[in-house]
Design a protein around this motif. Structure first.
Motif, PDB file in Angstrom:
ATOM      1  N   ALA A  25       0.822  -1.207   0.000  1.00 15.74           N
ATOM      2  CA  ALA A  25       0.000   0.000   0.000  1.00 15.74           C
ATOM      3  C   ALA A  25       0.860   1.264   0.000  1.00 15.74           C
ATOM      4  N   ALA A  26       2.074   1.160   0.573  1.00 15.20           N
ATOM      5  CA  ALA A  26       2.988   2.302   0.604  1.00 15.20           C
ATOM      6  C   ALA A  26       3.796   2.436  -0.677  1.00 15.20           C
ATOM      7  N   GLY A  27       3.623   1.474  -1.611  1.00 13.47           N
ATOM      8  CA  GLY A  27       4.290   1.597  -2.908  1.00 13.47           C
ATOM      9  C   GLY A  27       5.513   0.736  -3.098  1.00 13.47           C
ATOM     10  N   ALA A  28       5.696  -0.300  -2.245  1.00 20.11           N
ATOM     11  CA  ALA A  28       6.897  -1.129  -2.350  1.00 20.11           C
ATOM     12  C   ALA A  28       6.891  -2.055  -3.552  1.00 20.11           C
ATOM     13  N   GLY A  29       5.736  -2.343  -4.122  1.00 23.09           N
ATOM     14  CA  GLY A  29       5.682  -3.248  -5.264  1.00 23.09           C
ATOM     15  C   GLY A  29       4.326  -3.912  -5.375  1.00 23.09           C
ATOM     16  N   ILE A  30       4.315  -5.172  -5.797  1.00 22.28           N
ATOM     17  CA  ILE A  30       3.072  -5.915  -5.989  1.00 22.28           C
ATOM     18  C   ILE A  30       3.098  -7.167  -5.132  1.00 22.28           C
ATOM     19  N   THR A  31       1.919  -7.719  -4.872  1.00 18.83           N
ATOM     20  CA  THR A  31       1.839  -8.958  -4.103  1.00 18.83           C
ATOM     21  C   THR A  31       0.503  -9.638  -4.365  1.00 18.83           C
ATOM     22  N   VAL A  32       0.328 -10.803  -3.757  1.00 12.80           N
ATOM     23  CA  VAL A  32      -0.938 -11.537  -3.776  1.00 12.80           C
ATOM     24  C   VAL A  32      -1.386 -11.702  -2.331  1.00 12.80           C
ATOM     25  N   LEU A  33      -2.633 -11.327  -2.051  1.00 10.92           N
ATOM     26  CA  LEU A  33      -3.161 -11.359  -0.693  1.00 10.92           C
ATOM     27  C   LEU A  33      -4.538 -12.011  -0.674  1.00 10.92           C
ATOM     28  N   PRO A  34      -4.950 -12.552   0.477  1.00 13.50           N
ATOM     29  CA  PRO A  34      -6.353 -12.964   0.613  1.00 13.50           C
ATOM     30  C   PRO A  34      -7.247 -11.723   0.526  1.00 13.50           C
ATOM     31  N   ARG A  35      -8.342 -11.841  -0.183  1.00 11.61           N
ATOM     32  CA  ARG A  35      -9.203 -10.672  -0.376  1.00 11.61           C
ATOM     33  C   ARG A  35      -9.732 -10.131   0.950  1.00 11.61           C
ATOM     34  N   TYR A  36     -10.035 -11.038   1.913  1.00 10.93           N
ATOM     35  CA  TYR A  36     -10.587 -10.547   3.183  1.00 10.93           C
ATOM     36  C   TYR A  36      -9.627  -9.601   3.887  1.00 10.93           C
ATOM     37  N   LEU A  37      -8.322  -9.818   3.681  1.00  9.46           N
ATOM     38  CA  LEU A  37      -7.327  -9.035   4.402  1.00  9.46           C
ATOM     39  C   LEU A  37      -7.158  -7.630   3.819  1.00  9.46           C
ATOM     40  N   CYS A  38      -7.388  -7.494   2.525  1.00 13.15           N
ATOM     41  CA  CYS A  38      -7.174  -6.191   1.893  1.00 13.15           C
ATOM     42  C   CYS A  38      -8.463  -5.551   1.389  1.00 13.15           C
ATOM     43  N   ALA A  39      -9.613  -6.074   1.826  1.00 12.81           N
ATOM     44  CA  ALA A  39     -10.897  -5.554   1.346  1.00 12.81           C
ATOM     45  C   ALA A  39     -11.057  -4.070   1.645  1.00 12.81           C
ATOM     46  N   GLY A  40     -10.642  -3.632   2.831  1.00 17.54           N
ATOM     47  CA  GLY A  40     -10.762  -2.224   3.189  1.00 17.54           C
ATOM     48  C   GLY A  40      -9.929  -1.337   2.288  1.00 17.54           C
ATOM     49  N   GLU A  41      -8.702  -1.736   2.011  1.00 16.98           N
ATOM     50  CA  GLU A  41      -7.822  -0.948   1.143  1.00 16.98           C
ATOM     51  C   GLU A  41      -8.328  -0.933  -0.294  1.00 16.98           C
ATOM     52  N   LEU A  42      -8.929  -2.031  -0.732  1.00 19.11           N
ATOM     53  CA  LEU A  42      -9.514  -2.046  -2.072  1.00 19.11           C
ATOM     54  C   LEU A  42     -10.722  -1.110  -2.134  1.00 19.11           C
ATOM     55  N   ASP A  43     -11.498  -1.054  -1.076  1.00 19.17           N
ATOM     56  CA  ASP A  43     -12.665  -0.171  -1.051  1.00 19.17           C
ATOM     57  C   ASP A  43     -12.267   1.300  -1.070  1.00 19.17           C
ATOM     58  N   THR A  44     -11.190   1.639  -0.371  1.00 23.94           N
ATOM     59  CA  THR A  44     -10.772   3.047  -0.294  1.00 23.94           C
ATOM     60  C   THR A  44      -9.901   3.467  -1.465  1.00 23.94           C
ATOM     61  N   GLY A  45      -9.404   2.502  -2.245  1.00 21.72           N
ATOM     62  CA  GLY A  45      -8.527   2.836  -3.362  1.00 21.72           C
ATOM     63  C   GLY A  45      -7.059   2.860  -3.004  1.00 21.72           C
TER      64      GLY A  45
END
Length: 305
Positions: A241-261
């Motif tokens: 989220a801070a811009g370090a690169g890319i990754t694969v995560l469980p959707r439940y863990l990053c749902a909030g960040e996906l909602d906020t952009g």
């Protein structure tokens, strides 16, 4: 309790108690730890019981023991009465003593994001909870040894000593911060070519989740090394989220960040990788109301996870 073996004398109650501990723990050593007995004492009592019954109760394995069908039948007969005796003995304790805690174990991420918030209301009603985090294999070994009452496991446990119920399906998503998403551009399942210049962030050096995504979605083997390794998916999430690169995560863990952009998905395949999580407990473990309550609450809450 009488039996049909060659020796018709009553079975020793202490031997039966030790037998049940071994049956539930799946190990002489673990049963000894639960009972406060040395491992040779446990072995001697089980051998005496087998000699009296004229039947083998356990198959000795490199790690622990496996119950025979004779042990299964005996456990069915004695578990209830022995548990009732234990309950009577516990009633002699002071009413001022606190109830025994429920020992729950699992991955730190799902415990923190999902399980503990679901269980929080129970604390007001007297639940005492002790939580341990770690890797699935280690925690399942602890469950078999009697250190835990319940384990959230990302893998299906093997063997008859553990009962596991499917709990939740984790969908894995390929994510990055918006700036990296803009640099990468359009991406399809035809191949990971546009991702070549993006640093990989993972929770382990061998990138297990990312490798699985590459194999499942892109149908290719991932050979790159990670740029950042954080042994906690919450740390991986923060770094990406801070811009370090890319990754694969469980959707439940990053749902909030996906909602906020704060994070964006780089690809939405029709068939994303899915992993089933399980809620496990020891087979034949004595019924305890707090453990049953925690189990029921987690299974009910997981329907919406």
């Amino acid at each position: 309790m009488r039996h049909s073996g060659s020796d018709a004398s009553p079975l020793d109650l202490m031997h039966l108690r030790t037998f049940l501990a071994v049956y539930r723990a799946g190990s002489f050593t673990a049963a000894g730890a639960l009972l406060g007995l040395a491992q040779p004492t446990v072995t001697s009592q089980i051998r005496a019981l087998e000699a009296q019954l004229g039947r083998q109760l356990f198959e000795r394995l490199p790690r622990g023991v496996a119950a025979t069908s004779v042990a299964d039948e005996l456990a069915t007969r004695v578990a209830g009465p022995l548990d009732e005796l234990a309950a009577v003995a516990e009633r002699g304790q002071s009413d001022d003593e606190l109830p025994e805690p429920v020992h729950l174990a699992g991955p730190a991420e799902v415990l923190g994001a999902k399980a503990l918030p679901a269980l929080a209301p129970l604390v007001e009603h007297g639940l005492r909870l002790r939580v341990t985090t770690g890797l699935a294999d280690d925690l399942l070994d602890g469950l078999r040894a009697g250190r835990f009452d319940l384990v959230l496991s990302a893998i299906r446990p093997r063997g008859r000593s553990v009962v596991a119920v499917p709990m939740m399906d984790e969908e894995f998503v390929l994510v990055a911060a918006p700036a990296w998403a803009a640099r990468i551009g359009p991406l399809t399942c035809d191949g990971p070519g546009p991702l070549q210049g993006a640093p990989l962030v993972a929770y382990a050096e061998d990138l297990p989740i990312v490798r699985r995504y590459w194999r499942h979605v892109f149908r290719t083997r991932l050979t790159r090394a990670p740029a950042v390794v954080v042994p906690d998916l919450r740390g991986v999430l923060a770094a990406v989220a801070a811009g370090a690169g890319i990754t694969v995560l469980p959707r439940y863990l990053c749902a909030g960040e996906l909602d906020t952009g704060a994070l964006v998905t780089l690809l939405d395949p029709e068939d994303p990788p899915i992993n089933t999580g399980f809620l496990a407990h020891r087979a034949g473990a004595p019924a305890r109301r707090p453990v049953t309550l925690v189990r029921d609450v987690l299974l009910r809450a997981a329907r919406s996870w």
